[in-house]
Motif scaffolding. Structure first.
Motif, mmCIF file in Angstrom:
data_model
loop_
_atom_site.group_PDB
_atom_site.id
_atom_site.type_symbol
_atom_site.label_atom_id
_atom_site.label_comp_id
_atom_site.label_asym_id
_atom_site.label_seq_id
_atom_site.Cartn_x
_atom_site.Cartn_y
_atom_site.Cartn_z
ATOM 1 N N ARG A 63 0.744 -1.077 -0.059
ATOM 2 C CA ARG A 63 -0.073 -0.136 0.238
ATOM 3 C C ARG A 63 0.714 1.259 0.037
ATOM 4 O O ARG A 63 2.044 1.188 0.288
ATOM 5 N N ASN A 64 0.122 2.439 -0.378
ATOM 6 C CA ASN A 64 0.786 3.847 -0.175
ATOM 7 C C ASN A 64 2.088 3.782 -1.315
ATOM 8 O O ASN A 64 2.764 4.843 -1.171
ATOM 9 N N PHE A 65 2.098 2.853 -2.290
ATOM 10 C CA PHE A 65 3.297 3.412 -3.369
ATOM 11 C C PHE A 65 2.717 2.227 -4.516
ATOM 12 O O PHE A 65 2.124 1.387 -4.326
ATOM 13 N N THR A 66 2.944 2.922 -5.618
ATOM 14 C CA THR A 66 2.590 1.947 -6.918
ATOM 15 C C THR A 66 3.994 1.661 -7.347
ATOM 16 O O THR A 66 5.123 2.333 -7.762
ATOM 17 N N PRO A 67 4.361 0.300 -7.700
ATOM 18 C CA PRO A 67 5.481 -0.368 -8.066
ATOM 19 C C PRO A 67 5.734 0.173 -9.574
ATOM 20 O O PRO A 67 4.861 0.345 -10.284
ATOM 21 N N ARG A 68 7.221 0.446 -9.571
ATOM 22 C CA ARG A 68 7.676 0.838 -10.957
ATOM 23 C C ARG A 68 7.939 -0.226 -11.767
ATOM 24 O O ARG A 68 8.145 -1.524 -11.333
ATOM 25 N N THR A 69 8.238 -0.166 -13.049
ATOM 26 C CA THR A 69 8.181 -1.199 -14.163
ATOM 27 C C THR A 69 9.611 -1.740 -13.648
ATOM 28 O O THR A 69 9.730 -3.097 -13.620
ATOM 29 N N TYR A 70 10.631 -1.156 -13.451
ATOM 30 C CA TYR A 70 11.946 -1.756 -13.156
ATOM 31 C C TYR A 70 11.837 -2.612 -12.037
ATOM 32 O O TYR A 70 12.503 -3.552 -11.499
ATOM 33 N N GLN A 71 11.142 -1.980 -10.836
ATOM 34 C CA GLN A 71 11.076 -2.693 -9.570
ATOM 35 C C GLN A 71 10.138 -4.038 -9.879
ATOM 36 O O GLN A 71 10.763 -4.980 -9.127
ATOM 37 N N LEU A 72 9.188 -3.937 -10.587
ATOM 38 C CA LEU A 72 8.813 -5.308 -10.924
ATOM 39 C C LEU A 72 9.510 -6.169 -11.624
ATOM 40 O O LEU A 72 9.528 -7.477 -11.444
ATOM 41 N N ASN A 73 10.247 -5.795 -12.751
ATOM 42 C CA ASN A 73 11.036 -6.844 -13.458
ATOM 43 C C ASN A 73 12.252 -7.123 -12.327
ATOM 44 O O ASN A 73 12.510 -8.401 -12.721
ATOM 45 N N ILE A 74 12.610 -6.489 -11.466
ATOM 46 C CA ILE A 74 13.653 -7.108 -10.584
ATOM 47 C C ILE A 74 12.967 -8.078 -9.538
ATOM 48 O O ILE A 74 13.666 -9.058 -9.329
ATOM 49 N N LEU A 75 11.893 -7.824 -9.249
ATOM 50 C CA LEU A 75 10.987 -8.588 -8.565
ATOM 51 C C LEU A 75 10.980 -9.978 -8.899
ATOM 52 O O LEU A 75 11.158 -11.199 -8.171
ATOM 53 N N ASN A 76 10.801 -10.130 -10.239
ATOM 54 C CA ASN A 76 10.562 -11.576 -10.834
ATOM 55 C C ASN A 76 11.754 -12.286 -10.780
ATOM 56 O O ASN A 76 11.661 -13.600 -10.450
ATOM 57 N N THR A 77 12.956 -11.681 -10.664
ATOM 58 C CA THR A 77 14.221 -12.326 -10.535
ATOM 59 C C THR A 77 14.400 -12.778 -9.052
ATOM 60 O O THR A 77 14.653 -13.809 -8.811
ATOM 61 N N CYS A 78 14.036 -12.039 -8.319
ATOM 62 C CA CYS A 78 14.152 -12.066 -6.835
ATOM 63 C C CYS A 78 13.379 -13.052 -6.162
ATOM 64 O O CYS A 78 13.651 -13.884 -5.241
ATOM 65 N N ASP A 120 15.435 2.114 12.180
ATOM 66 C CA ASP A 120 14.355 2.670 12.413
ATOM 67 C C ASP A 120 13.728 3.422 11.366
ATOM 68 O O ASP A 120 12.365 3.261 11.100
ATOM 69 N N GLN A 121 14.385 3.874 10.200
ATOM 70 C CA GLN A 121 13.650 4.365 8.856
ATOM 71 C C GLN A 121 13.211 3.062 8.093
ATOM 72 O O GLN A 121 11.909 3.338 7.552
ATOM 73 N N ILE A 122 13.906 1.958 7.892
ATOM 74 C CA ILE A 122 13.288 0.846 7.298
ATOM 75 C C ILE A 122 11.968 0.430 8.037
ATOM 76 O O ILE A 122 11.142 0.008 7.394
ATOM 77 N N THR A 123 11.882 0.168 9.265
ATOM 78 C CA THR A 123 10.919 -0.354 9.949
ATOM 79 C C THR A 123 9.625 0.489 9.817
ATOM 80 O O THR A 123 8.776 0.075 9.489
ATOM 81 N N LYS A 124 9.736 1.938 9.619
ATOM 82 C CA LYS A 124 8.701 2.766 9.529
ATOM 83 C C LYS A 124 8.018 2.408 7.812
ATOM 84 O O LYS A 124 6.886 2.640 7.737
ATOM 85 N N GLU A 125 9.209 2.389 6.990
ATOM 86 C CA GLU A 125 8.712 2.176 5.714
ATOM 87 C C GLU A 125 7.958 0.878 5.466
ATOM 88 O O GLU A 125 7.087 0.676 4.746
ATOM 89 N N PHE A 126 8.223 -0.401 6.031
ATOM 90 C CA PHE A 126 7.704 -1.350 5.967
ATOM 91 C C PHE A 126 6.292 -1.472 6.465
ATOM 92 O O PHE A 126 5.358 -1.734 6.274
ATOM 93 N N GLN A 127 5.985 -0.680 7.729
ATOM 94 C CA GLN A 127 4.999 -0.396 8.445
ATOM 95 C C GLN A 127 3.860 0.282 7.567
ATOM 96 O O GLN A 127 2.631 0.325 7.372
#
Length: 503
Positions: free
Chosen positions: A4-19, A65-72
């Motif tokens: 939520r609260n963000f729209t995945p970008r094309t390159y993020q989705l392409n990388i996600l498929n590999t991951c 702390d920053q990453i925790t907030k971003e995941f939440q």
């Protein structure tokens, strides 16, 4: 589980498929959303294995702390299931926290200790995310944690960095240590990234090395050459004109081994190498930092009891050089970088008084000198240095907050400001000095041009090690990208180490 609260970008989705299919090393420029890829992969893993847990390793508490907030903020999950875990949490409570949570963000050392003390059920870990993965060298906590999970074979591994290293060997080492089987890289020129990249201008400002400083430099260099002649007898076969700091450090290590074998002449060799390294540092300090910084180092030598320090200070050429330094100090003459830095900052703040500017300098002493210069000139500047150099973590966080809030518009920092702390994007990054490390160059430059246009300014002393460092880091960055693109296209064929390799 939904993002939520963000729209995945094309390159993020392409990388996600590999991951999803591989343990992946992801190398993309700072500001292009590496953490978002980790969040999307976490959602995928927890959808398939609702009982699984995700561990995110990151090197510092502020970044955790920053990453925790971003995941939440970005995952549709009870916030209490996403926790920040540090060594400050009492051991007796950490078992319960692991059991009750689903996503754990922690420093690598904390998780390593908890694995060693059997507080974590490794079979339940479905994803391990390693932030700032270039820190995953042999026997580092990142590596130990990764090996423990790899041997279970139940966890996907995602390694994130903007810059893993400048040689194939260094990149291979990270891949071996973390069990990486695929590489994904993007740079500003890739088609699926271009539209999301902000303009980032680079300005190369060449500074003349003045005659007054050259005279002092020559005195120190002449003595350095005299001392260098004596290393021939210790097995240095290269022409002395090309012997560098790396050669001296390697010789120092070899001599340490000779001392252990009771070779008496090695003691003299060790003192000689120590002198050469100190003299080399003096030359570099004068070229890249300034008069005050060299004076500071010489005063530090006075407090040392080593034969190397005493020999240097007793040499007539060094005594004469110190006299010349004192004259410059009396005349208030400094390295011209200082005046150029002040001019650049004033001009930019006249253009926009709300500009935020980060100045990077290698040494604490230089940070202090720049801080005094700017504040004495009516510029609102604050400094940020490491805990070992005088600031507590609380003071670091307060300094960053005041810079982020606009209380100060200039932040002067050492390497502590390059990574691992949540500093808001700046408009301008100024390299007071240059680093030979492509990793550090990328980290420094990554402080601008994330969400808006930015500028990076390099101050370079003409004809000195300063210029050599600038060109080396630039060349190594290009080399690193070429290696990673080849690994991405051709795949990875590296040895996968076992945990026993790190014991």
């Amino acid at each position: 589980m939904q993002i939520r609260n963000f729209t995945p970008r094309t390159y993020q989705l392409n990388i996600l498929n590999t991951c999803k299919a591989n343990n992946t090393l992801v190398c993309i420029p700072t500001g292009l959303g590496k953490t978002k890829i980790a969040i999307m992969l976490a959602a995928e893993v927890l959808d398939k294995r609702p009982e699984a847990k995700v561990i995110v390793l990151t090197p510092t508490r502020p970044l955790a702390d920053q990453i925790t907030k971003e995941f939440q903020e970005c995952l549709d999950i009870d916030k209490e299931k996403i926790i920040l875990l540090t060594g400050e949490t009492h051991a007796s409570k950490r078992d319960v926290k692991y059991e009750d949570s689903q996503i754990i963000i922690a420093t690598p050392q904390t998780v390593q200790k908890d694995i060693e003390n059997n507080r974590i059920d490794l079979d339940k870990i479905g994803l391990l995310v390693i932030d700032e993965a270039h820190r995953s060298r042999q026997k580092f906590a990142n590596t130990i944690v990764s090996k423990n999970l790899s041997e279970k074979g139940t966890s996907r591994i995602l390694a994130l960095t903007a810059s893993p290293g400048n040689t194939k060997a260094k990149i291979d080492e990270i891949c071996e240590n973390l069990g990486i089987t695929a590489v994904e890289i993007r740079s500003e020129s890739d088609e699926d990234v271009k539209e999301h990249v902000q303009k980032k201008d680079a300005e190369y400002v060449e500074i003349e090395f003045p005659e007054q400083l050259k005279r002092i430099h020559t005195m120190i260099k002449d003595y350095y050459k005299e001392r260098l002649e004596n290393v021939k007898s210790f097995g240095i076969y290269k022409p002395l004109s090309v012997v560098n700091k790396t050669d001296l450090i390697l010789l120092q290590r070899r001599l340490q081994g000779e001392i252990q074998r009771n070779n008496q002449s090695a003691f003299y060799g060790m003192s000689l190498v120590a002198q050469l390294l100190k003299l080399s540092y003096m030359l570099e300090t004068l070229e890249t930092q300034g008069v005050k910084s060299l004076n500071y180092f010489l005063k530090k030598l006075e407090t040392e009891t080593s034969k190397a320090s005493k020999t240097i200070l007793a040499n007539p050429k060094i005594i004469e050089a110190r006299k010349e330094l004192d004259k410059l100090k009396e005349q208030d003459i400094e390295h011209p970088k200082f005046n150029k830095l002040l001019e650049i900052i004033k001009n930019n703040l006249e253009t926009n008084k709300n500009f935020r500017i980060i100045i990077f300098a290698t040494y604490r002493n230089t940070v202090d000198n720049i801080y005094n210069l700017l504040n004495n000139s009516g510029i609102r500047a604050i400094k940020l240095v490491g805990q070992n150099l005088g600031l507590t973590q609380k003071e670091q966080i307060e300094s960053i907050k005041q810079f982020n809030d606009g209380v100060y518009n200039c932040l002067i920092t050492t390497s502590i400001g390059e990574e691992g702390l949540s500093i808001k994007e700046a408009d301008i990054a100024i390299f007071y000095d240059n680093t030979p490390s492509s990793i550090r160059k990328i980290q420094r430059a990554g402080r601008v041009g994330r969400m808006k246009e930015g500028k990076v300014i390099f101050l370079v002393t003409k004809g000195t090690i300063d210029a050599a460092y600038y060109w080396k880091s630039k060349k190594d960055e290009t080399k690193m990208k070429n290696i990673l693109y080849k690994m991405k296209d051709k795949g990875i064929s590296v040895k996968q180490n076992s945990l026993n390799d790190f014991k």
